[in-house]
Design a protein around this motif. Structure first.
Motif, mmCIF file in Angstrom:
data_model
loop_
_atom_site.group_PDB
_atom_site.id
_atom_site.type_symbol
_atom_site.label_atom_id
_atom_site.label_comp_id
_atom_site.label_asym_id
_atom_site.label_seq_id
_atom_site.Cartn_x
_atom_site.Cartn_y
_atom_site.Cartn_z
ATOM 1 N N ASP A 9 -16.888 -7.380 -5.731
ATOM 2 C CA ASP A 9 -16.320 -8.927 -5.719
ATOM 3 C C ASP A 9 -15.045 -8.579 -6.893
ATOM 4 O OD1 ASP A 9 -15.484 -11.574 -5.282
ATOM 5 O OD2 ASP A 9 -16.484 -11.926 -7.298
ATOM 6 N N LEU A 10 -13.981 -9.476 -6.507
ATOM 7 C CA LEU A 10 -13.021 -9.254 -7.336
ATOM 8 C C LEU A 10 -13.111 -10.445 -8.561
ATOM 9 C CD1 LEU A 10 -10.047 -7.938 -7.871
ATOM 10 C CD2 LEU A 10 -9.248 -9.804 -6.462
ATOM 11 N N ASP A 11 -12.773 -11.498 -8.439
ATOM 12 C CA ASP A 11 -12.685 -12.564 -9.549
ATOM 13 C C ASP A 11 -14.236 -12.991 -10.141
ATOM 14 O OD1 ASP A 11 -10.003 -13.518 -9.303
ATOM 15 O OD2 ASP A 11 -10.630 -13.723 -7.179
ATOM 16 N N GLY A 12 -14.231 -12.601 -11.295
ATOM 17 C CA GLY A 12 -15.305 -12.943 -12.047
ATOM 18 C C GLY A 12 -16.387 -11.600 -12.163
ATOM 19 N N SER A 47 -6.530 -12.669 -0.605
ATOM 20 C CA SER A 47 -5.674 -11.680 0.518
ATOM 21 C C SER A 47 -5.180 -10.434 -0.339
ATOM 22 C CB SER A 47 -4.271 -12.510 0.821
ATOM 23 O OG SER A 47 -4.567 -13.653 1.532
ATOM 24 N N TYR A 48 -4.900 -9.455 0.805
ATOM 25 C CA TYR A 48 -4.534 -8.106 0.534
ATOM 26 C C TYR A 48 -3.626 -8.064 -0.650
ATOM 27 C CZ TYR A 48 -2.765 -3.366 0.620
ATOM 28 O OH TYR A 48 -2.430 -2.139 0.453
ATOM 29 N N PHE A 49 -2.315 -8.799 -0.656
ATOM 30 C CA PHE A 49 -1.531 -8.871 -1.634
ATOM 31 C C PHE A 49 -1.867 -9.090 -2.826
ATOM 32 C CE2 PHE A 49 -0.889 -13.231 -0.110
ATOM 33 C CZ PHE A 49 -0.522 -13.619 -1.051
ATOM 34 N N PHE A 50 -2.953 -10.137 -3.032
ATOM 35 C CA PHE A 50 -3.521 -10.332 -4.162
ATOM 36 C C PHE A 50 -4.237 -9.181 -4.947
ATOM 37 C CE2 PHE A 50 -3.328 -14.826 -2.976
ATOM 38 C CZ PHE A 50 -2.331 -15.555 -4.055
ATOM 39 N N ALA A 51 -5.217 -8.623 -4.006
ATOM 40 C CA ALA A 51 -5.990 -7.631 -4.468
ATOM 41 C C ALA A 51 -5.460 -6.396 -5.001
ATOM 42 C CB ALA A 51 -7.179 -7.657 -3.348
ATOM 43 N N LYS A 52 -4.220 -5.815 -4.232
ATOM 44 C CA LYS A 52 -3.859 -4.554 -4.167
ATOM 45 C C LYS A 52 -3.277 -3.964 -5.693
ATOM 46 C CE LYS A 52 0.965 -5.474 -2.746
ATOM 47 N NZ LYS A 52 1.919 -5.218 -1.571
ATOM 48 N N SER A 53 -2.966 -5.112 -6.438
ATOM 49 C CA SER A 53 -2.727 -4.480 -7.761
ATOM 50 C C SER A 53 -3.883 -4.063 -8.514
ATOM 51 C CB SER A 53 -1.748 -5.996 -8.605
ATOM 52 O OG SER A 53 -2.739 -6.954 -8.616
ATOM 53 N N LEU A 58 -7.099 0.701 -10.457
ATOM 54 C CA LEU A 58 -8.653 1.271 -10.512
ATOM 55 C C LEU A 58 -8.487 2.464 -9.556
ATOM 56 C CD1 LEU A 58 -10.767 -1.927 -10.146
ATOM 57 C CD2 LEU A 58 -10.512 -0.571 -12.101
ATOM 58 N N GLY A 59 -7.464 2.740 -8.960
ATOM 59 C CA GLY A 59 -7.382 3.754 -7.874
ATOM 60 C C GLY A 59 -8.203 3.563 -6.562
ATOM 61 N N VAL A 60 -8.292 2.163 -6.263
ATOM 62 C CA VAL A 60 -9.117 1.867 -5.026
ATOM 63 C C VAL A 60 -8.066 1.486 -3.997
ATOM 64 C CG1 VAL A 60 -10.606 0.147 -4.172
ATOM 65 C CG2 VAL A 60 -11.061 1.032 -6.419
ATOM 66 N N ASN A 61 -8.282 2.094 -2.658
ATOM 67 C CA ASN A 61 -7.635 1.826 -1.614
ATOM 68 C C ASN A 61 -8.529 1.545 -0.516
ATOM 69 O OD1 ASN A 61 -5.062 1.860 -0.580
ATOM 70 N ND2 ASN A 61 -5.055 3.853 0.349
ATOM 71 N N ASN A 62 -9.623 0.922 -0.784
ATOM 72 C CA ASN A 62 -10.458 0.343 0.119
ATOM 73 C C ASN A 62 -10.612 -1.505 0.073
ATOM 74 O OD1 ASN A 62 -11.086 2.756 1.310
ATOM 75 N ND2 ASN A 62 -12.570 3.202 -0.421
ATOM 76 N N PHE A 63 -10.220 -1.799 0.945
ATOM 77 C CA PHE A 63 -10.615 -3.413 0.739
ATOM 78 C C PHE A 63 -10.999 -4.265 1.832
ATOM 79 C CE2 PHE A 63 -6.792 -1.997 -1.802
ATOM 80 C CZ PHE A 63 -6.963 -2.585 -2.886
ATOM 81 N N ILE A 64 -11.761 -5.250 1.510
ATOM 82 C CA ILE A 64 -12.357 -6.498 2.368
ATOM 83 C C ILE A 64 -11.499 -7.618 1.906
ATOM 84 C CG2 ILE A 64 -14.257 -7.974 3.068
ATOM 85 C CD1 ILE A 64 -16.096 -5.262 2.643
ATOM 86 N N HIS A 101 -2.313 -30.381 -0.161
ATOM 87 C CA HIS A 101 -1.706 -28.974 -0.329
ATOM 88 C C HIS A 101 -2.303 -27.755 0.351
ATOM 89 C CE1 HIS A 101 0.428 -25.451 -2.343
ATOM 90 N NE2 HIS A 101 -0.428 -24.815 -2.212
ATOM 91 N N LEU A 102 -1.397 -26.995 1.414
ATOM 92 C CA LEU A 102 -1.990 -26.045 2.101
ATOM 93 C C LEU A 102 -1.413 -24.822 1.839
ATOM 94 C CD1 LEU A 102 -4.053 -25.570 4.516
ATOM 95 C CD2 LEU A 102 -2.156 -25.644 5.821
ATOM 96 N N SER A 103 -2.165 -23.641 1.510
ATOM 97 C CA SER A 103 -1.499 -22.419 1.252
ATOM 98 C C SER A 103 -2.153 -21.495 2.294
ATOM 99 C CB SER A 103 -1.860 -21.760 -0.162
ATOM 100 O OG SER A 103 -1.011 -22.384 -1.382
ATOM 101 N N CYS A 104 -1.154 -20.544 2.996
ATOM 102 C CA CYS A 104 -1.570 -19.954 4.109
ATOM 103 C C CYS A 104 -1.182 -18.475 3.740
ATOM 104 C CB CYS A 104 -0.693 -20.331 5.335
ATOM 105 S SG CYS A 104 -0.851 -22.194 5.898
ATOM 106 N N PHE A 105 -2.266 -17.617 3.789
ATOM 107 C CA PHE A 105 -2.098 -16.200 3.366
ATOM 108 C C PHE A 105 -2.037 -15.304 4.498
ATOM 109 C CE2 PHE A 105 -4.905 -18.408 0.119
ATOM 110 C CZ PHE A 105 -3.956 -18.581 -0.604
ATOM 111 N N GLY A 106 -0.836 -14.611 4.260
ATOM 112 C CA GLY A 106 -0.539 -13.455 5.292
ATOM 113 C C GLY A 106 -1.100 -12.201 4.683
ATOM 114 N N ILE A 107 -0.803 -11.216 5.221
ATOM 115 C CA ILE A 107 -1.115 -9.779 4.580
ATOM 116 C C ILE A 107 -0.465 -9.354 3.292
ATOM 117 C CG2 ILE A 107 -1.590 -7.441 4.852
ATOM 118 C CD1 ILE A 107 -2.008 -8.109 7.890
ATOM 119 N N GLU A 108 0.788 -9.626 3.350
ATOM 120 C CA GLU A 108 1.541 -9.246 2.346
ATOM 121 C C GLU A 108 2.428 -10.608 1.840
ATOM 122 O OE1 GLU A 108 2.035 -6.569 0.634
ATOM 123 O OE2 GLU A 108 1.428 -5.088 1.816
ATOM 124 N N GLU A 109 2.182 -11.850 2.263
ATOM 125 C CA GLU A 109 3.016 -13.081 1.791
ATOM 126 C C GLU A 109 2.005 -14.232 1.889
ATOM 127 O OE1 GLU A 109 7.280 -12.590 3.998
ATOM 128 O OE2 GLU A 109 5.678 -11.936 5.281
#
Length: 260
Positions: A9-12, A47-53, A58-64, A101-109
């Motif tokens: 998992d990412l956060d926490g 979303s992907y754009f949040f996690a890719k940094s 970490l040198g990780v290129n695998n994401f759920i 408030h509604l936020s909508c997450f695309g892959i990169e935006e």
């Protein structure tokens, strides 16, 4: 013990929520896993754009991502299940009418209706959100997931939008916040797809998490590890409870099972 893949998992879990950073011991642990030829997968509701940094660090290129709605392995997209156009269009209209408030997450935006209530501001103040177009033809982005922050409305106002959607409450820390995703998408289902892709069995897999949406993922694999800062509901289901994220929890658990 022959572990061939580890899901985080990412956060926490990978990231300390207090500092917003990945502990040095975790960075070194991930590097050691790579050196041993063990696959590493980041499994997050983000979303992907949040996690890719974090992945780049970490040198990780695998994401759920988006709790299983979007999966990339070795940089290649292998699964995508966006929210249907009609469903998110109705959510946009209702949230605008209710003043939520509604936020909508695309892959990169990320797109937002611009109605950030007080509960949303601390979370979204560093996010570059574009304004959601009023009509779908103006927007070709596929939304993998959404976040809803209630201000004046109630969650019951949204429950009738579609039988195809699921609403995940964030928890007591942010009482008016919800994730919205397609039904059937979850981390456990995504883990199963990743295991099939690499031809690895659940008995050769390990997973770390701290939230309620990690329960099924931890139960899917041979060793499910709850962080010391995890919710009690997750700790009760885990095979092992490690130290907190800021107290070298990932390193401690990997050493305890002689994986490092």
């Amino acid at each position: 013990m022959s572990i061939k893949i580890v899901f985080f998992d990412l956060d926490g879990t990978l990231v300390d929520n207090t500092t917003g950073k990945v502990p040095a011991s975790t960075i070194q642990s991930i590097q050691t896993l790579h050196e041993k030829g063990i696959h590493v997968v980041v499994a997050t509701g983000r979303s992907y754009f949040f996690a890719k940094s974090v992945g780049e660090q970490l040198g990780v290129n695998n994401f759920i991502n988006c709790s299983g709605a979007y999966i990339t392995l070795d940089g290649t997209e292998i699964y995508k299940d966006p929210i249907p156009t009609g469903d998110w269009d109705r959510l946009v209209q209702i949230s605008s009418l209710r003043g939520d408030h509604l936020s909508c997450f695309g892959i990169e935006e990320t797109f937002s209706n611009g109605l950030a209530a007080e509960v949303a501001l601390p979370i979204l103040n560093h996010i570059d959100c574009q304004v959601i177009p009023s009509r779908f033809p103006d927007n070709e982005v596929e939304y993998m997931g959404m976040c809803l922050f209630l201000d004046r409305g109630k969650i019951e106002d949204y429950a009738h939008v579609s039988d195809d959607l699921q609403f995940y409450h964030w928890g007591s820390e942010i009482p008016n916040a919800y994730n919205i995703e397609r039904k059937g998408n979850n981390k456990a289902r995504a883990v199963e797809q990743v295991l099939q892709h690499y031809q690895i069995t659940p008995d050769e897999a390990m997973a770390f998490g701290d939230g309620g949406n990690d329960i099924e993922m931890l139960q899917m694999v041979k060793i499910g590890v709850a962080m010391g800062n995890a919710r009690d509901s997750l700790k009760e289901k885990a095979d092992f409870v490690t130290r907190t994220v800021d107290d070298d929890g990932i390193e401690y658990a990997l050493q305890a099972f002689h994986i490092l």
